[in-house]
Design a protein around this motif. Structure first.
Motif, PDB file in Angstrom:
ATOM      1  N   SER A 154      -6.020 -23.872 -21.442  1.00 46.82           N
ATOM      2  CA  SER A 154      -5.957 -23.055 -22.655  1.00 46.82           C
ATOM      3  C   SER A 154      -4.513 -22.879 -23.095  1.00 46.82           C
ATOM      4  N   ALA A 155      -3.601 -22.740 -22.113  1.00 47.82           N
ATOM      5  CA  ALA A 155      -2.194 -22.564 -22.451  1.00 47.82           C
ATOM      6  C   ALA A 155      -1.633 -23.819 -23.105  1.00 47.82           C
ATOM      7  N   GLY A 156      -1.869 -24.977 -22.487  1.00 48.16           N
ATOM      8  CA  GLY A 156      -1.355 -26.220 -23.047  1.00 48.16           C
ATOM      9  C   GLY A 156      -1.894 -26.495 -24.431  1.00 48.16           C
ATOM     10  N   CYS A 157      -3.169 -26.205 -24.635  1.00 40.70           N
ATOM     11  CA  CYS A 157      -3.774 -26.366 -25.964  1.00 40.70           C
ATOM     12  C   CYS A 157      -3.107 -25.439 -26.964  1.00 40.70           C
ATOM     13  N   ALA A 158      -2.926 -24.182 -26.575  1.00 42.44           N
ATOM     14  CA  ALA A 158      -2.315 -23.204 -27.482  1.00 42.44           C
ATOM     15  C   ALA A 158      -0.899 -23.611 -27.864  1.00 42.44           C
ATOM     16  N   TRP A 159      -0.094 -24.024 -26.874  1.00 45.69           N
ATOM     17  CA  TRP A 159       1.296 -24.404 -27.160  1.00 45.69           C
ATOM     18  C   TRP A 159       1.360 -25.615 -28.082  1.00 45.69           C
ATOM     19  N   SER A 160       0.419 -26.528 -27.936  1.00 43.47           N
ATOM     20  CA  SER A 160       0.427 -27.719 -28.793  1.00 43.47           C
ATOM     21  C   SER A 160       0.132 -27.358 -30.243  1.00 43.47           C
ATOM     22  N   GLU A 161      -0.465 -26.179 -30.451  1.00 44.69           N
ATOM     23  CA  GLU A 161      -0.748 -25.694 -31.800  1.00 44.69           C
ATOM     24  C   GLU A 161       0.265 -24.648 -32.247  1.00 44.69           C
ATOM     25  N   GLY A 162       1.328 -24.443 -31.450  1.00 47.23           N
ATOM     26  CA  GLY A 162       2.334 -23.461 -31.801  1.00 47.23           C
ATOM     27  C   GLY A 162       1.859 -22.035 -31.662  1.00 47.23           C
ATOM     28  N   ARG A 163       0.957 -21.790 -30.695  1.00 48.75           N
ATOM     29  CA  ARG A 163       0.411 -20.453 -30.465  1.00 48.75           C
ATOM     30  C   ARG A 163       0.643 -20.049 -29.016  1.00 48.75           C
ATOM     31  N   PRO A 164       0.632 -18.749 -28.731  1.00 47.09           N
ATOM     32  CA  PRO A 164       0.680 -18.315 -27.332  1.00 47.09           C
ATOM     33  C   PRO A 164      -0.683 -18.492 -26.681  1.00 47.09           C
ATOM     34  N   ASP A 165      -0.700 -18.568 -25.370  1.00 47.66           N
ATOM     35  CA  ASP A 165      -1.963 -18.675 -24.653  1.00 47.66           C
ATOM     36  C   ASP A 165      -2.848 -17.487 -25.004  1.00 47.66           C
ATOM     37  N   GLY A 166      -4.117 -17.768 -25.229  1.00 48.10           N
ATOM     38  CA  GLY A 166      -5.069 -16.718 -25.562  1.00 48.10           C
ATOM     39  C   GLY A 166      -5.267 -16.507 -27.045  1.00 48.10           C
ATOM     40  N   ALA A 167      -4.496 -17.218 -27.873  1.00 44.76           N
ATOM     41  CA  ALA A 167      -4.572 -16.998 -29.320  1.00 44.76           C
ATOM     42  C   ALA A 167      -5.341 -18.093 -30.056  1.00 44.76           C
ATOM     43  N   VAL A 168      -6.045 -18.954 -29.309  1.00 43.58           N
ATOM     44  CA  VAL A 168      -6.829 -20.025 -29.933  1.00 43.58           C
ATOM     45  C   VAL A 168      -8.264 -19.540 -30.097  1.00 43.58           C
ATOM     46  N   SER A 169      -8.829 -19.725 -31.272  1.00 42.03           N
ATOM     47  CA  SER A 169     -10.164 -19.223 -31.572  1.00 42.03           C
ATOM     48  C   SER A 169     -11.241 -20.014 -30.831  1.00 42.03           C
ATOM     49  N   LEU A 170     -12.440 -19.470 -30.827  1.00 42.28           N
ATOM     50  CA  LEU A 170     -13.571 -20.171 -30.221  1.00 42.28           C
ATOM     51  C   LEU A 170     -13.792 -21.516 -30.903  1.00 42.28           C
ATOM     52  N   GLN A 171     -13.799 -21.548 -32.224  1.00 41.76           N
ATOM     53  CA  GLN A 171     -14.056 -22.802 -32.926  1.00 41.76           C
ATOM     54  C   GLN A 171     -12.985 -23.833 -32.623  1.00 41.76           C
ATOM     55  N   ALA A 172     -11.727 -23.415 -32.605  1.00 39.88           N
ATOM     56  CA  ALA A 172     -10.646 -24.348 -32.287  1.00 39.88           C
ATOM     57  C   ALA A 172     -10.770 -24.839 -30.849  1.00 39.88           C
ATOM     58  N   THR A 173     -11.198 -23.966 -29.950  1.00 36.83           N
ATOM     59  CA  THR A 173     -11.405 -24.380 -28.559  1.00 36.83           C
ATOM     60  C   THR A 173     -12.529 -25.396 -28.455  1.00 36.83           C
ATOM     61  N   LEU A 174     -13.622 -25.168 -29.161  1.00 33.94           N
ATOM     62  CA  LEU A 174     -14.733 -26.118 -29.158  1.00 33.94           C
ATOM     63  C   LEU A 174     -14.292 -27.472 -29.715  1.00 33.94           C
ATOM     64  N   ASP A 175     -13.509 -27.442 -30.783  1.00 35.59           N
ATOM     65  CA  ASP A 175     -12.994 -28.694 -31.353  1.00 35.59           C
ATOM     66  C   ASP A 175     -12.114 -29.424 -30.341  1.00 35.59           C
ATOM     67  N   HIS A 176     -11.294 -28.662 -29.629  1.00 35.54           N
ATOM     68  CA  HIS A 176     -10.417 -29.254 -28.617  1.00 35.54           C
ATOM     69  C   HIS A 176     -11.240 -29.859 -27.480  1.00 35.54           C
ATOM     70  N   LEU A 177     -12.279 -29.167 -27.053  1.00 44.05           N
ATOM     71  CA  LEU A 177     -13.120 -29.698 -25.977  1.00 44.05           C
ATOM     72  C   LEU A 177     -13.771 -31.008 -26.393  1.00 44.05           C
ATOM     73  N   ARG A 178     -14.241 -31.090 -27.615  1.00 38.66           N
ATOM     74  CA  ARG A 178     -14.842 -32.347 -28.084  1.00 38.66           C
ATOM     75  C   ARG A 178     -13.832 -33.484 -28.060  1.00 38.66           C
ATOM     76  N   LEU A 179     -12.620 -33.202 -28.502  1.00 43.23           N
ATOM     77  CA  LEU A 179     -11.571 -34.223 -28.482  1.00 43.23           C
ATOM     78  C   LEU A 179     -11.288 -34.689 -27.052  1.00 43.23           C
ATOM     79  N   MET A 180     -11.196 -33.755 -26.135  1.00 40.97           N
ATOM     80  CA  MET A 180     -10.854 -34.102 -24.762  1.00 40.97           C
ATOM     81  C   MET A 180     -11.986 -34.865 -24.081  1.00 40.97           C
ATOM     82  N   VAL A 181     -13.223 -34.466 -24.325  1.00 38.85           N
ATOM     83  CA  VAL A 181     -14.361 -35.177 -23.742  1.00 38.85           C
ATOM     84  C   VAL A 181     -14.434 -36.601 -24.284  1.00 38.85           C
ATOM     85  N   ALA A 182     -14.135 -36.770 -25.577  1.00 32.00           N
ATOM     86  CA  ALA A 182     -14.189 -38.097 -26.193  1.00 32.00           C
ATOM     87  C   ALA A 182     -13.003 -38.971 -25.804  1.00 32.00           C
TER      88      ALA A 182
END
Length: 275
Positions: free
Chosen positions: A50-78
């Motif tokens: 979650s931290a690495g994902c957040a930093w890549s979007e210019g956000r602190p850890d914990g500040a990524v929304s559910l929808q953005a997290t779901l989008d990230h999971l799809r990208l990583m699985v693919a």
């Protein structure tokens, strides 16, 4: 069963098998490129951060929304053929029902596992009350059982990660999470052999995840000998990448020197890697 469903089932079965014996490293990529690199390095499974994902979007850890997290999971699985364990924060919900709905949505991304942590995000009470944390974990367990029973549930006791390094409370929480249906137990922030051995003993035979986020005198062989089943790196790889960027750019900005570029990877090597 279509090819996508077959691939998801295969990855989930592979991930379960990895937890049956031995000890494996579960590195945490933060984007498609790092995921593909780690697969080519020979790792057998991946976990999001979650931290690495957040930093890549210019956000602190914990500040990524559910929808953005779901989008990230799809990208990583693919991105790879490997099983992916999702860092799913506290479950993205104010209530257990909200957690169940968020977990159900996460299962649809093709992940092989997800973790639910008990941190509250509150400075004056950084851990959720145990019963509340258990209810949220039970909700996640029920959602998995309804929609994708082959997905592993990871229960996280965040004591040492949020500044409450109470080992006895950590062990109590992990036992409760195991009883609530967690398949894997995780206490990020423990570092000593005594702490690790205590967590493994409290797990009662369930697989234990150990976070290694900084240099340690313990080797993978040492960790395996203590009964740990898997070792994750959390945000450490992302921090290492950010450290490289900082070491390269700080001398330019502060001194007008370009020495920091010496350790840069070869463009030709990177192109060959992803070709």
């Amino acid at each position: 069963m279509n090819s996508a469903d077959a691939s998801t089932a295969r990855r989930r079965a592979t991930f379960r098998q990895l937890h049956a014996q031995g000890c494996f490293v579960l590195p945490n990529p933060w984007d498609i490129g790092s995921a593909r690199y780690l697969q080519r390095q020979g790792f057998l499974a991946l976990a999001t951060t979650s931290a690495g994902c957040a930093w890549s979007e210019g956000r602190p850890d914990g500040a990524v929304s559910l929808q953005a997290t779901l989008d990230h999971l799809r990208l990583m699985v693919a991105a790879t053929d490997l099983p992916v364990n999702a860092d799913f924060g506290d479950g993205f919900g104010a209530t257990p029902q909200d957690v169940a709905e968020a977990v159900t949505a996460a299962l649809d991304t093709g992940i092989a596992a997800l973790s639910i942590e008990d941190a509250s995000g509150l400075a004056d009470a950084p851990l959720r009350p145990l019963e509340e944390a258990v209810q949220r974990l039970r909700a996640a367990r029920a959602a998995i059982d309804r929609a994708a029973a082959d997905v592993l549930l990871v229960g996280r006791a965040e004591n040492f990660f949020v500044g409450v390094p109470d080992l006895e409370d950590t062990l109590q929480r992990l036992r409760a999470y195991a009883a609530a249906g967690a398949d894997v137990l995780y206490a990020p922030g423990i570092t000593t052999a005594e702490q690790i051995q205590a967590v493994v003993a409290a797990a009662g035979g369930k697989p234990v995840n150990l976070l290694v986020g900084a240099p340690t005198s313990l080797t993978l062989q040492d960790i395996a000998a203590m009964g740990v089943r898997r070792v994750s790196l959390g945000g450490a790889l992302a921090r290492a990448a950010w450290g490289g960027l900082m070491r390269a750019t700080d001398p330019i900005q502060q001194e007008g020197r370009f020495d920091g570029l010496q350790a840069a990877a070869s463009g030709a090597a990177l192109n060959a890697l992803f070709r």
